[in-house]
Design a protein around this motif. Structure first.
Motif, PDB file in Angstrom:
ATOM      1  N   GLU A   1      -2.731 -10.807  15.034  1.00  0.00           N
ATOM      2  CA  GLU A   1      -2.718 -12.339  15.174  1.00  0.00           C
ATOM      3  C   GLU A   1      -1.883 -12.202  16.745  1.00  0.00           C
ATOM      4  OE1 GLU A   1      -2.505 -14.139  11.077  1.00  0.00           O
ATOM      5  OE2 GLU A   1      -0.546 -13.554  11.962  1.00  0.00           O
ATOM      6  N   GLN A   2      -1.061 -11.476  16.971  1.00  0.00           N
ATOM      7  CA  GLN A   2      -0.270 -11.449  18.319  1.00  0.00           C
ATOM      8  C   GLN A   2      -1.299 -11.020  19.218  1.00  0.00           C
ATOM      9  OE1 GLN A   2       3.268  -8.963  18.171  1.00  0.00           O
ATOM     10  NE2 GLN A   2       3.816 -10.051  16.199  1.00  0.00           N
ATOM     11  N   VAL A   3      -2.302  -9.997  19.029  1.00  0.00           N
ATOM     12  CA  VAL A   3      -3.122  -9.556  20.164  1.00  0.00           C
ATOM     13  C   VAL A   3      -4.143 -10.662  20.279  1.00  0.00           C
ATOM     14  CG1 VAL A   3      -5.079  -8.239  20.571  1.00  0.00           C
ATOM     15  CG2 VAL A   3      -2.777  -7.130  19.412  1.00  0.00           C
ATOM     16  N   VAL A   4      -4.665 -11.394  19.385  1.00  0.00           N
ATOM     17  CA  VAL A   4      -5.515 -12.372  19.549  1.00  0.00           C
ATOM     18  C   VAL A   4      -4.827 -13.472  20.350  1.00  0.00           C
ATOM     19  CG1 VAL A   4      -6.748 -14.487  18.329  1.00  0.00           C
ATOM     20  CG2 VAL A   4      -6.910 -12.084  17.392  1.00  0.00           C
ATOM     21  N   LEU A   5      -3.894 -13.941  20.210  1.00  0.00           N
ATOM     22  CA  LEU A   5      -3.054 -14.893  20.880  1.00  0.00           C
ATOM     23  C   LEU A   5      -2.924 -14.498  22.238  1.00  0.00           C
ATOM     24  CD1 LEU A   5      -1.762 -17.703  20.791  1.00  0.00           C
ATOM     25  CD2 LEU A   5       0.473 -16.691  20.193  1.00  0.00           C
ATOM     26  N   ARG A   6      -2.491 -13.286  22.614  1.00  0.00           N
ATOM     27  CA  ARG A   6      -2.451 -12.754  24.027  1.00  0.00           C
ATOM     28  C   ARG A   6      -3.920 -12.936  24.596  1.00  0.00           C
ATOM     29  NH1 ARG A   6       0.574  -8.528  22.023  1.00  0.00           N
ATOM     30  NH2 ARG A   6      -1.180  -7.155  22.803  1.00  0.00           N
ATOM     31  N   ALA A   7      -4.971 -12.415  23.989  1.00  0.00           N
ATOM     32  CA  ALA A   7      -6.494 -12.600  24.451  1.00  0.00           C
ATOM     33  C   ALA A   7      -6.776 -13.951  24.770  1.00  0.00           C
ATOM     34  CB  ALA A   7      -7.213 -12.007  23.216  1.00  0.00           C
ATOM     35  N   ARG A   8      -6.339 -14.860  23.810  1.00  0.00           N
ATOM     36  CA  ARG A   8      -6.622 -16.369  24.171  1.00  0.00           C
ATOM     37  C   ARG A   8      -5.924 -16.771  25.564  1.00  0.00           C
ATOM     38  NH1 ARG A   8      -9.486 -19.480  20.867  1.00  0.00           N
ATOM     39  NH2 ARG A   8      -9.942 -18.850  18.822  1.00  0.00           N
ATOM     40  N   SER A   9      -4.706 -16.318  25.548  1.00  0.00           N
ATOM     41  CA  SER A   9      -3.964 -16.874  26.715  1.00  0.00           C
ATOM     42  C   SER A   9      -4.509 -16.305  27.991  1.00  0.00           C
ATOM     43  CB  SER A   9      -2.466 -16.141  26.585  1.00  0.00           C
ATOM     44  OG  SER A   9      -1.784 -16.627  25.296  1.00  0.00           O
ATOM     45  N   TYR A  10      -4.725 -14.815  27.986  1.00  0.00           N
ATOM     46  CA  TYR A  10      -5.548 -14.453  29.173  1.00  0.00           C
ATOM     47  C   TYR A  10      -6.929 -15.223  29.626  1.00  0.00           C
ATOM     48  CZ  TYR A  10      -7.712 -10.973  32.037  1.00  0.00           C
ATOM     49  OH  TYR A  10      -8.312 -10.325  33.005  1.00  0.00           O
ATOM     50  N   GLY A  11      -7.595 -15.377  28.591  1.00  0.00           N
ATOM     51  CA  GLY A  11      -9.062 -15.960  28.686  1.00  0.00           C
ATOM     52  C   GLY A  11      -8.711 -17.371  29.415  1.00  0.00           C
ATOM     53  N   ALA A  12      -7.618 -18.066  29.185  1.00  0.00           N
ATOM     54  CA  ALA A  12      -7.337 -19.277  29.334  1.00  0.00           C
ATOM     55  C   ALA A  12      -7.404 -19.501  31.068  1.00  0.00           C
ATOM     56  CB  ALA A  12      -6.062 -19.878  28.701  1.00  0.00           C
ATOM     57  N   VAL A  13      -6.547 -18.507  31.800  1.00  0.00           N
ATOM     58  CA  VAL A  13      -6.337 -18.393  32.973  1.00  0.00           C
ATOM     59  C   VAL A  13      -7.157 -17.258  33.801  1.00  0.00           C
ATOM     60  CG1 VAL A  13      -4.033 -18.949  32.603  1.00  0.00           C
ATOM     61  CG2 VAL A  13      -4.455 -16.626  32.640  1.00  0.00           C
ATOM     62  N   ALA A  14      -7.906 -16.417  33.088  1.00  0.00           N
ATOM     63  CA  ALA A  14      -8.929 -15.700  33.844  1.00  0.00           C
ATOM     64  C   ALA A  14      -9.879 -16.320  34.913  1.00  0.00           C
ATOM     65  CB  ALA A  14      -9.525 -14.712  32.894  1.00  0.00           C
ATOM     66  N   THR A  15     -10.209 -15.701  36.070  1.00  0.00           N
ATOM     67  CA  THR A  15     -11.066 -16.411  37.012  1.00  0.00           C
ATOM     68  C   THR A  15     -12.384 -16.445  36.313  1.00  0.00           C
ATOM     69  OG1 THR A  15     -10.866 -14.211  38.129  1.00  0.00           O
ATOM     70  CG2 THR A  15      -9.667 -15.987  38.959  1.00  0.00           C
ATOM     71  N   SER A  16     -12.636 -15.200  35.570  1.00  0.00           N
ATOM     72  CA  SER A  16     -14.009 -15.415  35.055  1.00  0.00           C
ATOM     73  C   SER A  16     -13.660 -14.832  33.404  1.00  0.00           C
ATOM     74  CB  SER A  16     -14.821 -14.135  35.620  1.00  0.00           C
ATOM     75  OG  SER A  16     -14.465 -12.806  35.594  1.00  0.00           O
ATOM     76  N   ARG A  17     -14.922 -15.151  32.655  1.00  0.00           N
ATOM     77  CA  ARG A  17     -14.781 -14.979  31.234  1.00  0.00           C
ATOM     78  C   ARG A  17     -14.721 -13.672  30.985  1.00  0.00           C
ATOM     79  NH1 ARG A  17     -18.857 -16.660  26.146  1.00  0.00           N
ATOM     80  NH2 ARG A  17     -17.178 -17.232  24.762  1.00  0.00           N
ATOM     81  N   PRO A  18     -13.598 -13.066  30.296  1.00  0.00           N
ATOM     82  CA  PRO A  18     -13.238 -11.640  29.931  1.00  0.00           C
ATOM     83  C   PRO A  18     -14.309 -11.390  28.618  1.00  0.00           C
ATOM     84  CG  PRO A  18     -11.451 -12.712  29.239  1.00  0.00           C
ATOM     85  CD  PRO A  18     -12.309 -14.149  30.112  1.00  0.00           C
ATOM     86  N   ILE A  19     -14.728 -10.160  28.586  1.00  0.00           N
ATOM     87  CA  ILE A  19     -15.276  -9.595  27.575  1.00  0.00           C
ATOM     88  C   ILE A  19     -14.426  -8.669  26.847  1.00  0.00           C
ATOM     89  CG2 ILE A  19     -17.266  -8.639  26.183  1.00  0.00           C
ATOM     90  CD1 ILE A  19     -19.002  -9.698  28.684  1.00  0.00           C
ATOM     91  N   PHE A  20     -13.837  -9.075  25.622  1.00  0.00           N
ATOM     92  CA  PHE A  20     -12.512  -8.036  24.983  1.00  0.00           C
ATOM     93  C   PHE A  20     -13.546  -6.875  24.320  1.00  0.00           C
ATOM     94  CE2 PHE A  20     -10.499 -12.275  25.642  1.00  0.00           C
ATOM     95  CZ  PHE A  20      -9.315 -11.700  26.659  1.00  0.00           C
ATOM     96  N   ALA A  21     -12.721  -5.804  24.441  1.00  0.00           N
ATOM     97  CA  ALA A  21     -13.160  -4.585  23.755  1.00  0.00           C
ATOM     98  C   ALA A  21     -12.193  -3.766  23.229  1.00  0.00           C
ATOM     99  CB  ALA A  21     -13.944  -3.726  24.856  1.00  0.00           C
ATOM    100  N   GLY A  22     -12.341  -2.527  22.631  1.00  0.00           N
ATOM    101  CA  GLY A  22     -11.356  -1.621  21.893  1.00  0.00           C
ATOM    102  C   GLY A  22     -10.645  -2.296  20.869  1.00  0.00           C
TER     103      GLY A  22
END
Length: 285
Positions: free
Chosen positions: A19-40
């Protein structure tokens, strides 16, 4: 969480690793200049697969011409086909098959087997005890095929996927299987049904058939889940487990050995635990 993205600290305290990882991913996606595709391992958390460790970094896939990443973002170069990408709750990530394959290639054996077991379980397991071997093998072969996207870690990934078994319920059981293999035990039977009193069915984590023994991995999560599901106290759960163990031992004539996280840090620790009950590996057939 990131610059301009905030969360209440009080709401983070009880979050699981995933859940912590998902929250960090959401946070990064909110500020990234292009939509990230998360992996691994980041995609694994999005797929609700268990993580053994979290080093605070996010993993994304990108094409060769993308620029570098922030210090806490690991960018994996490579092409993704349409079938390799999915969306979960509005977040783009690699598909379940590609995620399991990538984790098998990139991560430690303990982390990789835990994710691969969970991926197989998601595809082939139906509670309380039905495992569809055909579906499991189809998923395994698809993940093995997905390893061909890169020579990096391909041999290691294949070994992980061939070892994986979706009947393992939790990472503790997955890592226990690794330790048993390292100790020289033959592949144990997993989630074995034993007839209990008054029509009950008791499920055992491991059947150590060569040693005529049963193995049970006991983690805090297991007892918490049992208590939550039955609305019984921890004391009542422990007493019920003792009666269950006495029945299994008495009706099957087999030794029952329990172990926990403190016994699976390495093979030697689990070997000492088993040997204390007279359980040792026999010759493999």
């Amino acid at each position: 969480m990131r610059r301009g993205v905030f969360a209440r600290a009080s709401e983070l305290q009880d979050l699981k690793i995933e859940e912590q990882v998902v929250l960090r991913a959401r946070s990064y996606g909110a500020v990234a200049t292009s939509r990230p595709i998360f992996a691994g391992r980041t995609a694994a958390a999005l797929h609700r697969l268990p993580l053994v460790v979290d080093d605070g970094r996010l993993h994304v896939c990108s094409s060769e011409n993308r620029p570098g990443s922030a210090s806490d973002v690991v960018r994996h170069r490579g092409d993704l086909g349409a079938d390799d990408i999915t969306e979960i709750d509005g977040i783009a990530c690699t598909s379940l098959v590609r995620t399991v394959a990538d984790v098998a290639r990139w991560e430690s054996r303990e982390s990789a087997v835990s994710v691969a077991d969970a991926g197989l379980r998601a595809m082939a397991w139906t509670p309380p005890g039905t495992y569809d071997l055909v579906k499991a093998e189809m998923f395994r072969e698809s993940a093995i095929d997905a390893l061909d996207v890169s020579p990096r870690g391909r041999s290691r990934g294949r070994r992980v996927l061939e070892f994986a078994d979706g009947r393992a319920q939790r990472p503790g059981e997955s890592i226990s299987r690794i330790r048993l293999d390292e100790l020289g035990f033959a592949s144990p039977s997993l989630q074995v049904a034993v007839d209990g009193p008054r029509g009950k069915t008791y499920w055992l984590d491991f059947g150590l058939d060569q040693a005529n023994a049963w193995g049970e991995f006991d983690g805090k999560v297991k007892y918490r889940e049992l208590a939550d599901a039955s609305e019984r106290s921890s004391r009542e759960i422990v007493e019920a487990e003792k009666r269950r163990e006495d029945w299994i031992r008495g009706t099957t004539g087999r030794t029952v050995v329990r172990w926990g996280w403190e016994h699976i840090g390495d093979a030697a620790a689990l070997g000492r635990r088993l040997a204390a009950f007279g359980v040792r590996p026999g010759p493999r057939s």
